[in-house]
Design a protein around this motif. Structure first.
Motif, mmCIF file in Angstrom:
data_model
loop_
_atom_site.group_PDB
_atom_site.id
_atom_site.type_symbol
_atom_site.label_atom_id
_atom_site.label_comp_id
_atom_site.label_asym_id
_atom_site.label_seq_id
_atom_site.Cartn_x
_atom_site.Cartn_y
_atom_site.Cartn_z
ATOM 1 N N ASP A 572 3.470 -27.252 8.403
ATOM 2 C CA ASP A 572 2.716 -28.485 8.307
ATOM 3 C C ASP A 572 1.587 -27.791 9.376
ATOM 4 O O ASP A 572 -0.012 -28.302 9.607
ATOM 5 C CB ASP A 572 3.417 -29.857 8.434
ATOM 6 C CG ASP A 572 3.928 -30.517 7.351
ATOM 7 O OD1 ASP A 572 3.505 -29.849 6.040
ATOM 8 O OD2 ASP A 572 4.344 -30.747 7.376
ATOM 9 N N ALA A 573 2.188 -27.657 10.671
ATOM 10 C CA ALA A 573 1.197 -28.080 11.719
ATOM 11 C C ALA A 573 0.355 -26.385 11.453
ATOM 12 O O ALA A 573 -1.108 -25.998 11.542
ATOM 13 C CB ALA A 573 2.010 -27.756 12.937
ATOM 14 N N ILE A 574 0.587 -25.681 9.924
ATOM 15 C CA ILE A 574 0.093 -24.073 10.498
ATOM 16 C C ILE A 574 -1.222 -24.701 9.063
ATOM 17 O O ILE A 574 -2.197 -24.353 9.493
ATOM 18 C CB ILE A 574 0.882 -23.338 9.921
ATOM 19 C CG1 ILE A 574 1.497 -22.284 10.964
ATOM 20 C CG2 ILE A 574 0.077 -21.986 9.277
ATOM 21 C CD1 ILE A 574 0.840 -21.953 11.954
ATOM 22 N N ARG A 579 -6.823 -26.181 8.180
ATOM 23 C CA ARG A 579 -7.489 -27.371 8.178
ATOM 24 C C ARG A 579 -8.715 -27.486 8.626
ATOM 25 O O ARG A 579 -9.773 -27.748 9.167
ATOM 26 C CB ARG A 579 -7.107 -28.771 7.726
ATOM 27 C CG ARG A 579 -7.814 -29.852 7.200
ATOM 28 C CD ARG A 579 -8.075 -31.183 7.016
ATOM 29 N NE ARG A 579 -6.749 -31.230 7.787
ATOM 30 C CZ ARG A 579 -7.287 -32.038 9.343
ATOM 31 N NH1 ARG A 579 -8.768 -32.305 8.822
ATOM 32 N NH2 ARG A 579 -7.125 -32.855 10.002
ATOM 33 N N LEU A 580 -8.183 -27.580 10.318
ATOM 34 C CA LEU A 580 -9.486 -28.159 11.282
ATOM 35 C C LEU A 580 -9.975 -26.871 11.839
ATOM 36 O O LEU A 580 -10.807 -26.927 12.356
ATOM 37 C CB LEU A 580 -8.834 -28.025 12.586
ATOM 38 C CG LEU A 580 -7.523 -29.769 12.917
ATOM 39 C CD1 LEU A 580 -7.187 -29.328 14.214
ATOM 40 C CD2 LEU A 580 -8.629 -30.861 12.392
ATOM 41 N N ASP A 628 -0.678 -21.957 1.385
ATOM 42 C CA ASP A 628 -1.233 -22.245 0.271
ATOM 43 C C ASP A 628 -0.583 -21.697 -0.537
ATOM 44 O O ASP A 628 -1.345 -22.072 -1.836
ATOM 45 C CB ASP A 628 -2.239 -23.441 0.732
ATOM 46 C CG ASP A 628 -3.287 -21.716 0.398
ATOM 47 O OD1 ASP A 628 -3.167 -20.866 0.836
ATOM 48 O OD2 ASP A 628 -4.397 -22.677 0.967
ATOM 49 N N LYS A 629 0.175 -20.456 -0.339
ATOM 50 C CA LYS A 629 0.261 -19.806 -2.000
ATOM 51 C C LYS A 629 -1.288 -19.705 -2.848
ATOM 52 O O LYS A 629 -1.018 -19.218 -3.909
ATOM 53 C CB LYS A 629 1.446 -20.360 -2.900
ATOM 54 C CG LYS A 629 2.291 -20.639 -2.027
ATOM 55 C CD LYS A 629 3.547 -21.417 -3.316
ATOM 56 C CE LYS A 629 4.433 -21.733 -2.154
ATOM 57 N NZ LYS A 629 5.013 -20.478 -1.728
ATOM 58 N N TYR A 634 -6.053 -24.936 1.431
ATOM 59 C CA TYR A 634 -5.754 -24.931 3.267
ATOM 60 C C TYR A 634 -6.411 -23.297 4.373
ATOM 61 O O TYR A 634 -7.355 -23.116 4.738
ATOM 62 C CB TYR A 634 -4.487 -24.370 4.322
ATOM 63 C CG TYR A 634 -3.578 -26.501 3.594
ATOM 64 C CD1 TYR A 634 -3.983 -27.401 4.242
ATOM 65 C CD2 TYR A 634 -2.698 -26.137 2.541
ATOM 66 C CE1 TYR A 634 -3.275 -28.456 3.838
ATOM 67 C CE2 TYR A 634 -1.878 -27.223 2.579
ATOM 68 C CZ TYR A 634 -2.618 -28.552 2.855
ATOM 69 O OH TYR A 634 -1.814 -30.133 2.541
ATOM 70 N N VAL A 635 -6.120 -22.140 3.090
ATOM 71 C CA VAL A 635 -6.749 -21.072 3.577
ATOM 72 C C VAL A 635 -7.991 -20.780 2.739
ATOM 73 O O VAL A 635 -7.919 -20.632 2.095
ATOM 74 C CB VAL A 635 -5.581 -19.999 3.522
ATOM 75 C CG1 VAL A 635 -6.483 -18.649 4.410
ATOM 76 C CG2 VAL A 635 -4.434 -20.374 4.420
ATOM 77 N N LYS A 636 -9.242 -21.427 2.724
ATOM 78 C CA LYS A 636 -10.375 -21.138 2.636
ATOM 79 C C LYS A 636 -10.998 -20.228 2.622
ATOM 80 O O LYS A 636 -11.686 -19.353 1.811
ATOM 81 C CB LYS A 636 -11.261 -22.814 3.373
ATOM 82 C CG LYS A 636 -13.146 -22.341 2.721
ATOM 83 C CD LYS A 636 -13.680 -23.451 2.838
ATOM 84 C CE LYS A 636 -15.024 -23.492 3.194
ATOM 85 N NZ LYS A 636 -15.329 -24.273 3.138
#
Length: 650
Positions: A572-574, A579-580, A628-629, A634-636
């Motif tokens: 979750d931290a990753i 996201r940040l 996020d597979k 999350y990984v934009k």
């Protein structure tokens, strides 16, 4: 012959010889007695003659005494008559001397009254010379009876000299009509001198008046002032149109128009003045004595120089009213006038102080302009109504660099001004306090000073003043470091570009670092805003939880394996870090694209950001992109997409 015979013949021969000897002596005695008788006869006659002479002398002496007694009184009377005759001759001579002035006056008065134009200059000069000699002789006699004659001749001679002065003036005026100077300037011809005929006649008058002045011991010949009173206005009138043209060409059609080299008529004015003055110096040298040249020449030129000084004062007022655009005119005039002064001094040895006094107001303006322009830069930046929020460079930066670039065209006069006020003199009142009535010469300068180096220092001071003022103006307005950094970098880049693409480059090539530090400071301020997304890409690795991956080897990193080893909380931290990062990164990218940047700045900052972000993101992506597979929640950005973003920043 037998011996008896010879003896008989010898005896006969001796007897005959004796008879001959006796006869000879008798003849000689007779002759002597005759001579004695003659002498005695002569002595008797002499005695008788002496007796007669004695009687005659007695009678003569008696007669002489009688004559002396008779002639003595007559001789005395004769001597008295001789003395009387001598006295009479002296009286007659004195009467002649007394009558002579009256004769001279009557003989010369008609010539003097008619004047040199009617009787001819040669005859007139001969007449006044005779009058002068006669007057000198009368004064030497010291006779009381001549006093009236001395007064009459003095008045007549004064009238004659006055007419000569008037004739001298008239001859000059005949060849002193104003000329059109452009005819001689454009054809590169010297101004005309006085004609040979006029020069000859004028020279005769000058020579005579010089002798009169020497005899009287009255100082300078009046013709010095007469010459200046005619030729001075001629020079002033001849150069009048050039003076007016210099003022007219300074007038601006547009208030913002920057003065361009050679567009003012001052150069033509100075050229005409130099030619006119040199021709006049030839006239003066031909007419007057060597020790009078300087005085006559200065007197003659003062009117034209006074007009020059008035012209320069008007131009100076114009320059001071338009200092930022027309300061270059001051520099140009300093150079033009310095060259004119040097040329005249080398050719004539005169006029340098006069030119220096005329130039002084503009020289002072040129010196004070250096500090005034710096202050104007500060004032204009401080009075800017707004600072662009997008960080764009300001026109004042281009204008300031253009001004420095334009100054290079006037580097020679500016260098002389720089040397005269000293290195850094523009930072204080040195420019205004270091005034002088003299056009600067090498003796008045620090011979070790280099005006070009001092100008370089002035350029750097100007740039520092500009960028400091811009920084102070923008800091409270552009609160974000990104915009402020871009603003500083943009203006510093404009400065550097204008140095490299102009005549400033060879002068300031070794001072580019002074400008580059501002660009780097701006880039540093800008990059500090990107530290936030960089912080989101940092994580914690535990070396005791498995084999350490090989550095620089993407294949050695198994993102799925790494995530599998993490707890749900770590995962979750990753996700939060991605996201940040995405949020912060997207904001900064949008901000970057919204800011106005010079091409060099945009390329520099894009590269700098890429160097900061890309290695950290690629590493973070390699380790955690499977979080996020592949859904992209999350990984934009993958590594390719991230590289594309950086390319879009340039």
């Amino acid at each position: 012959m037998s011996g008896l015979g010879r003896k008989a013949w010898s005896t006969k021969y001796q007897e005959s010889m004796m008879a001959v000897g006796l006869g000879t002596r008798q003849a000689a005695d007779e002759e002597a007695r005759a001579e004695v008788e003659v002498l005695n006869s002569r002595l008797e006659k002499t005695r008788i003659l002496n007796t007669k002479l004695s009687a005659c002398l007695g009678r003569l002496e008696t007669s002489g005494k009688s004559v002396k007694e008779a002639v003595g009184p007559l001789y005395g009377n004769t001597q008295k008559l001789q003395v009387l005759g001598t006295n009479i001759d002296g009286v007659i001579s004195a009467i002649e001397r007394i009558r002579q002035p009256s004769d001279i006056k009557s003989n010369e008065e008609d010539i003097i009254r008619r004047g040199p134009e009617k009787v001819g200059l040669a005859s007139y000069l001969s007449s006044v010379k005779r009058l002068s000699q006669a007057l000198s002789g009368l004064k030497n006699t010291n006779l009381r009876s001549n006093q009236q004659a001395v007064a009459d001749l003095s008045r007549l001679l004064k009238s004659g000299n006055t007419q000569l002065e008037a004739h001298f003036q008239k001859l000059l005026q005949e060849e002193s009509r104003p000329l059109e100077p452009l005819h001689y300037i454009t054809k590169d011809k010297p101004f005309p001198t006085l004609s040979q005929d006029k020069m000859t006649r004028l020279g005769l008058i000058v020579s005579y008046m010089a002798s009169v002045t020497r005899q009287s011991g009255s100082g300078d010949s009046p013709l010095l002032q007469q010459y200046a009173s005619v030729r001075g206005p001629y020079l002033t009138a001849t150069l009048q149109n050039l003076s007016a043209a210099s003022i007219n060409t300074a007038k601006k059609k547009s208030p913002d128009a920057v003065y361009r080299q050679g567009t003012n008529g001052m150069g033509t004015y100075a050229s005409g003045m130099e030619r006119a003055f040199l021709s006049e110096y030839e006239n003066v040298s031909a007419l007057f004595a060597r020790d009078e040249w300087g005085k006559v020449f200065n007197l003659t030129c003062q009117g034209a120089i006074s007009e020059l000084a008035r012209t320069l004062r008007e131009l100076n007022s114009h320059i001071k009213a338009n200092l930022t655009t027309d300061c270059y005119l001051a520099y140009e005039i300093v150079e033009i006038m310095s060259n004119l002064s040097s040329n005249m001094e080398s050719r004539t040895g005169e006029l340098k102080p006069s030119f220096a006094a005329a130039l002084k107001p503009i020289r002072e303006t040129g010196k004070s302009s250096l500090s005034d322009l710096l202050e104007d830069t500060r004032r204009r930046v401080a009075n800017l109504p707004v600072v662009p929020l997008d960080g764009a460079s300001l026109p004042i930066t281009t204008e300031t660099m253009t001004r420095l670039h334009n100054m290079v065209d006037f580097l020679r006069p500016i260098s002389s001004i720089m040397i005269s006020i000293g290195d850094g003199g523009w930072k204080s009142n040195a420019a205004s306090n270091n005034s002088s009535d003299q056009i600067p010469s090498l003796k008045s300068f620090d011979v070790s000073a280099d005006g070009t180096d001092i100008f370089c220092h002035y350029c750097i001071d100007t740039i520092e003043t500009l960028l400091n003022a811009l920084n102070q103006k923008a800091t409270p307005v552009l609160k974000g470091k990104s915009a402020l950094g871009v603003f500083i970098a943009n203006n510093a880049t404009v400065v550097e570009r204008m140095i490299r693409t102009s005549e400033l480059q060879p002068l300031l090539s070794n001072r580019i670092a002074d400008v580059d530090k501002w660009r780097k400071n701006g880039a540093s301020m800008y990059s500090s805003a990107w530290r936030e997304p960089c912080g989101h890409l940092l994580d914690v690795q535990y070396t005791n939880r498995g084999a350490r991956p090989q550095s620089g080897s993407a294949q050695a990193i198994d993102s799925a394996a790494i995530l599998k080893s993490l707890s749900s909380k770590d995962k979750d931290a990753i996700k939060e870090k991605f996201r940040l990062f995405n949020t912060s990164f997207d904001e900064l990218v949008a901000k970057h694209k919204s800011l106005s940047m010079e091409k060099e700045v945009r390329d520099m900052l894009a590269k700098q950001v890429q160097q900061m972000i890309e290695p950290l993101y690629n590493r973070f992506w390699d380790r955690y992109h499977e979080v996020d597979k592949g859904k992209g929640k999350y990984v934009k950005y993958d590594k390719g997409a991230m590289a594309g973003v950086f390319l879009s920043l340039s």
